[in-house]
Design a protein around this motif. Sequence first.
Motif, PDB file in Angstrom:
ATOM      1  N   LEU A  74      27.225  10.586  43.987  1.00 14.76           N
ATOM      2  CA  LEU A  74      25.812  10.270  43.817  1.00 14.76           C
ATOM      3  C   LEU A  74      25.295   9.461  45.003  1.00 14.76           C
ATOM      4  CD1 LEU A  74      23.611  10.829  41.731  1.00 14.76           C
ATOM      5  CD2 LEU A  74      24.199   8.666  40.624  1.00 14.76           C
ATOM      6  N   GLY A  75      26.087   8.517  45.494  1.00  7.92           N
ATOM      7  CA  GLY A  75      25.662   7.707  46.623  1.00  7.92           C
ATOM      8  C   GLY A  75      24.749   6.574  46.207  1.00  7.92           C
ATOM      9  N   LEU A  76      25.137   5.881  45.114  1.00  9.42           N
ATOM     10  CA  LEU A  76      24.316   4.799  44.578  1.00  9.42           C
ATOM     11  C   LEU A  76      24.983   3.452  44.862  1.00  9.42           C
ATOM     12  CD1 LEU A  76      21.746   4.282  42.807  1.00  9.42           C
ATOM     13  CD2 LEU A  76      23.315   4.108  40.864  1.00  9.42           C
ATOM     14  N   PRO A  77      24.372   2.591  45.681  1.00 10.07           N
ATOM     15  CA  PRO A  77      24.946   1.269  45.932  1.00 10.07           C
ATOM     16  C   PRO A  77      25.050   0.457  44.642  1.00 10.07           C
ATOM     17  CG  PRO A  77      23.255   1.793  47.567  1.00 10.07           C
ATOM     18  CD  PRO A  77      23.169   2.846  46.502  1.00 10.07           C
ATOM     19  N   ILE A  78      26.050  -0.412  44.565  1.00 17.04           N
ATOM     20  CA  ILE A  78      26.272  -1.215  43.373  1.00 17.04           C
ATOM     21  C   ILE A  78      25.085  -2.153  43.147  1.00 17.04           C
ATOM     22  CG2 ILE A  78      27.746  -2.945  42.282  1.00 17.04           C
ATOM     23  CD1 ILE A  78      28.967  -0.145  42.493  1.00 17.04           C
ATOM     24  N   GLY A  79      24.507  -2.080  41.947  1.00 16.18           N
ATOM     25  CA  GLY A  79      23.359  -2.908  41.603  1.00 16.18           C
ATOM     26  C   GLY A  79      22.037  -2.179  41.643  1.00 16.18           C
ATOM     27  N   LYS A  80      22.025  -1.012  42.252  1.00 12.75           N
ATOM     28  CA  LYS A  80      20.788  -0.234  42.295  1.00 12.75           C
ATOM     29  C   LYS A  80      20.766   0.775  41.144  1.00 12.75           C
ATOM     30  CE  LYS A  80      19.712  -0.731  47.185  1.00 12.75           C
ATOM     31  NZ  LYS A  80      18.523  -1.572  46.915  1.00 12.75           N
ATOM     32  N   ARG A  95      11.353   6.817  34.321  1.00 15.31           N
ATOM     33  CA  ARG A  95      11.967   5.561  33.926  1.00 15.31           C
ATOM     34  C   ARG A  95      13.187   5.309  34.811  1.00 15.31           C
ATOM     35  NH1 ARG A  95       7.841   5.359  31.729  1.00 15.31           N
ATOM     36  NH2 ARG A  95       7.323   4.896  29.545  1.00 15.31           N
ATOM     37  N   SER A  96      13.642   4.067  34.828  1.00 17.19           N
ATOM     38  CA  SER A  96      14.796   3.701  35.645  1.00 17.19           C
ATOM     39  C   SER A  96      16.042   3.550  34.776  1.00 17.19           C
ATOM     40  CB  SER A  96      14.528   2.384  36.379  1.00 17.19           C
ATOM     41  OG  SER A  96      13.449   2.531  37.281  1.00 17.19           O
ATOM     42  N   TYR A  97      17.169   4.050  35.278  1.00 13.93           N
ATOM     43  CA  TYR A  97      18.438   3.932  34.572  1.00 13.93           C
ATOM     44  C   TYR A  97      19.552   3.638  35.573  1.00 13.93           C
ATOM     45  CZ  TYR A  97      16.195   5.955  30.454  1.00 13.93           C
ATOM     46  OH  TYR A  97      15.370   6.179  29.386  1.00 13.93           O
ATOM     47  N   THR A  98      20.557   2.914  35.108  1.00 12.34           N
ATOM     48  CA  THR A  98      21.731   2.632  35.926  1.00 12.34           C
ATOM     49  C   THR A  98      22.910   3.434  35.394  1.00 12.34           C
ATOM     50  OG1 THR A  98      20.968   0.369  36.317  1.00 12.34           O
ATOM     51  CG2 THR A  98      23.274   0.849  36.801  1.00 12.34           C
ATOM     52  N   PRO A  99      23.496   4.310  36.190  1.00 11.48           N
ATOM     53  CA  PRO A  99      24.676   5.053  35.727  1.00 11.48           C
ATOM     54  C   PRO A  99      25.826   4.101  35.398  1.00 11.48           C
ATOM     55  CG  PRO A  99      23.758   6.061  37.707  1.00 11.48           C
ATOM     56  CD  PRO A  99      23.074   4.738  37.536  1.00 11.48           C
ATOM     57  N   PRO A 164      23.449  -2.082  34.009  1.00 12.87           N
ATOM     58  CA  PRO A 164      23.609  -2.613  35.371  1.00 12.87           C
ATOM     59  C   PRO A 164      24.690  -3.683  35.445  1.00 12.87           C
ATOM     60  CG  PRO A 164      21.569  -3.421  34.394  1.00 12.87           C
ATOM     61  CD  PRO A 164      22.097  -2.366  33.480  1.00 12.87           C
ATOM     62  N   MET A 165      24.861  -4.437  34.366  1.00 13.91           N
ATOM     63  CA  MET A 165      25.914  -5.459  34.347  1.00 13.91           C
ATOM     64  C   MET A 165      27.296  -4.808  34.415  1.00 13.91           C
ATOM     65  SD  MET A 165      23.786  -7.860  34.175  1.00 13.91           S
ATOM     66  CE  MET A 165      22.198  -8.332  33.485  1.00 13.91           C
ATOM     67  N   TYR A 166      27.484  -3.755  33.643  1.00 17.80           N
ATOM     68  CA  TYR A 166      28.765  -3.057  33.609  1.00 17.80           C
ATOM     69  C   TYR A 166      29.105  -2.495  34.989  1.00 17.80           C
ATOM     70  CZ  TYR A 166      32.382   0.241  32.058  1.00 17.80           C
ATOM     71  OH  TYR A 166      33.550   0.932  31.902  1.00 17.80           O
ATOM     72  N   GLN A 167      28.112  -1.965  35.667  1.00 19.81           N
ATOM     73  CA  GLN A 167      28.326  -1.418  37.008  1.00 19.81           C
ATOM     74  C   GLN A 167      28.814  -2.511  37.963  1.00 19.81           C
ATOM     75  OE1 GLN A 167      24.979  -0.842  39.664  1.00 19.81           O
ATOM     76  NE2 GLN A 167      25.465   1.335  39.831  1.00 19.81           N
ATOM     77  N   ILE A 168      28.181  -3.679  37.917  1.00 24.53           N
ATOM     78  CA  ILE A 168      28.548  -4.775  38.812  1.00 24.53           C
ATOM     79  C   ILE A 168      29.902  -5.366  38.424  1.00 24.53           C
ATOM     80  CG2 ILE A 168      27.896  -7.086  39.585  1.00 24.53           C
ATOM     81  CD1 ILE A 168      24.939  -6.159  39.134  1.00 24.53           C
ATOM     82  N   ASP A 193      26.019  -1.847  17.378  1.00 26.29           N
ATOM     83  CA  ASP A 193      25.120  -1.661  18.515  1.00 26.29           C
ATOM     84  C   ASP A 193      25.744  -2.087  19.840  1.00 26.29           C
ATOM     85  OD1 ASP A 193      23.021  -0.790  16.852  1.00 26.29           O
ATOM     86  OD2 ASP A 193      22.400  -2.856  16.444  1.00 26.29           O
ATOM     87  N   ILE A 194      26.910  -2.714  19.810  1.00 30.36           N
ATOM     88  CA  ILE A 194      27.523  -3.221  21.039  1.00 30.36           C
ATOM     89  C   ILE A 194      28.031  -2.047  21.872  1.00 30.36           C
ATOM     90  CG2 ILE A 194      29.271  -4.735  22.026  1.00 30.36           C
ATOM     91  CD1 ILE A 194      29.290  -6.301  19.415  1.00 30.36           C
ATOM     92  N   LEU A 195      27.322  -1.729  22.928  1.00 26.70           N
ATOM     93  CA  LEU A 195      27.682  -0.604  23.789  1.00 26.70           C
ATOM     94  C   LEU A 195      28.796  -1.006  24.751  1.00 26.70           C
ATOM     95  CD1 LEU A 195      24.063   0.588  24.667  1.00 26.70           C
ATOM     96  CD2 LEU A 195      25.539   1.380  22.796  1.00 26.70           C
ATOM     97  N   LEU A 196      29.695  -0.076  25.022  1.00 23.44           N
ATOM     98  CA  LEU A 196      30.798  -0.285  25.967  1.00 23.44           C
ATOM     99  C   LEU A 196      31.699  -1.459  25.574  1.00 23.44           C
ATOM    100  CD1 LEU A 196      28.739   0.169  29.271  1.00 23.44           C
ATOM    101  CD2 LEU A 196      30.245   1.861  28.218  1.00 23.44           C
ATOM    102  N   ARG A 197      31.762  -1.757  24.286  1.00 27.73           N
ATOM    103  CA  ARG A 197      32.536  -2.922  23.864  1.00 27.73           C
ATOM    104  C   ARG A 197      34.013  -2.788  24.205  1.00 27.73           C
ATOM    105  NH1 ARG A 197      32.827  -5.594  17.754  1.00 27.73           N
ATOM    106  NH2 ARG A 197      33.996  -7.469  18.368  1.00 27.73           N
ATOM    107  N   SER A 198      34.590  -1.642  23.927  1.00 27.30           N
ATOM    108  CA  SER A 198      36.017  -1.487  24.205  1.00 27.30           C
ATOM    109  C   SER A 198      36.292  -1.593  25.702  1.00 27.30           C
ATOM    110  CB  SER A 198      36.536  -0.156  23.660  1.00 27.30           C
ATOM    111  OG  SER A 198      35.860   0.941  24.254  1.00 27.30           O
TER     112      SER A 198
END
Length: 286
Positions: A74-80, A95-99, A164-168, A193-198
């Motif tokens: 994708l070529g996405l810098p960390i945090g963008k 809308r904006s989304y962070t992979p 975005p937190m998970y990405q960083i 509702d806790i996403l990405l908990r594991s």
Amino acid sequence: MDFEQLVALASSPAFIVTGGLILAGILFATVFSSGNRKVLKPTEWQEYPLVKKTQISPNTAIYRFSLPRESDILGLPIGKHISVSATIDGKEISRSYTPISNDEQKGSFDLLIKSYEKGNISRHFTTLKLGDNLRVKGPRGAFDYTPGLTGAFGMIAGGSGITPMYQIINAVLRNASDKTQVRLIYANVNEEDILLRSELDVLADAHPDRFKVFYVLNNPPAGWTGGVGFVSKDQIQTHLPASTHNAKILMCGPPPMLKAMKVHLDELQWPAPRTVSKLDDKVFLF
């Protein structure tokens, strides 16, 4: 040199060998220089097909979109983040989304989307079928993480604001030479509702000296040992770095939550965030 001499030179074994080597070198350079091609374009919408959908809760799923080639990134810098566009009821909406994936994942990228009743684009995702295209443009945003940017991150996330937190977090922890400390407060309504908990728990267990996470729930189940209610000033003071440290606060979540967090941070002597956050801000809002 006349024509007959040129023909003789081209037919000579030395020329054939040399020419073959040159051609092979060109082909080699073409193939390998084209690997890991970055596909994102900041000013041009591009379409990528949905190839996989993984439902993780009644209103949340991970959507995987394929890139043109298996070696593409994708070529996405960390945090963008990226912009996503769709035509809904005759109107173009973006809308904006962070992979949640990074550029180590080649040939595709993943979006974690929680669908909200009043969310135009998030509801649009639920209508996508395998093979349907998504319009994407980027990179976008003022945050661009590099190791050494700060000594510590204090993160406050609510709901799908975890992306975005998970990405960083991933970028920091997968770099053994990056000594940045990361502390996360993650707030939700219910435990489911806790996403990405594991994934977060695995990272916390693997890097106990570098990353800690504290969960807060509005409606905790029996036996819950995390935070209860809304994120409080005391929780921020206890679980996140102080404003006097070499640290930054990162926040992403629903507007009412962010408004309340700004009050807490002000009382804890953090500088007020700007309307549009900049990379050098002590408090950055995604």
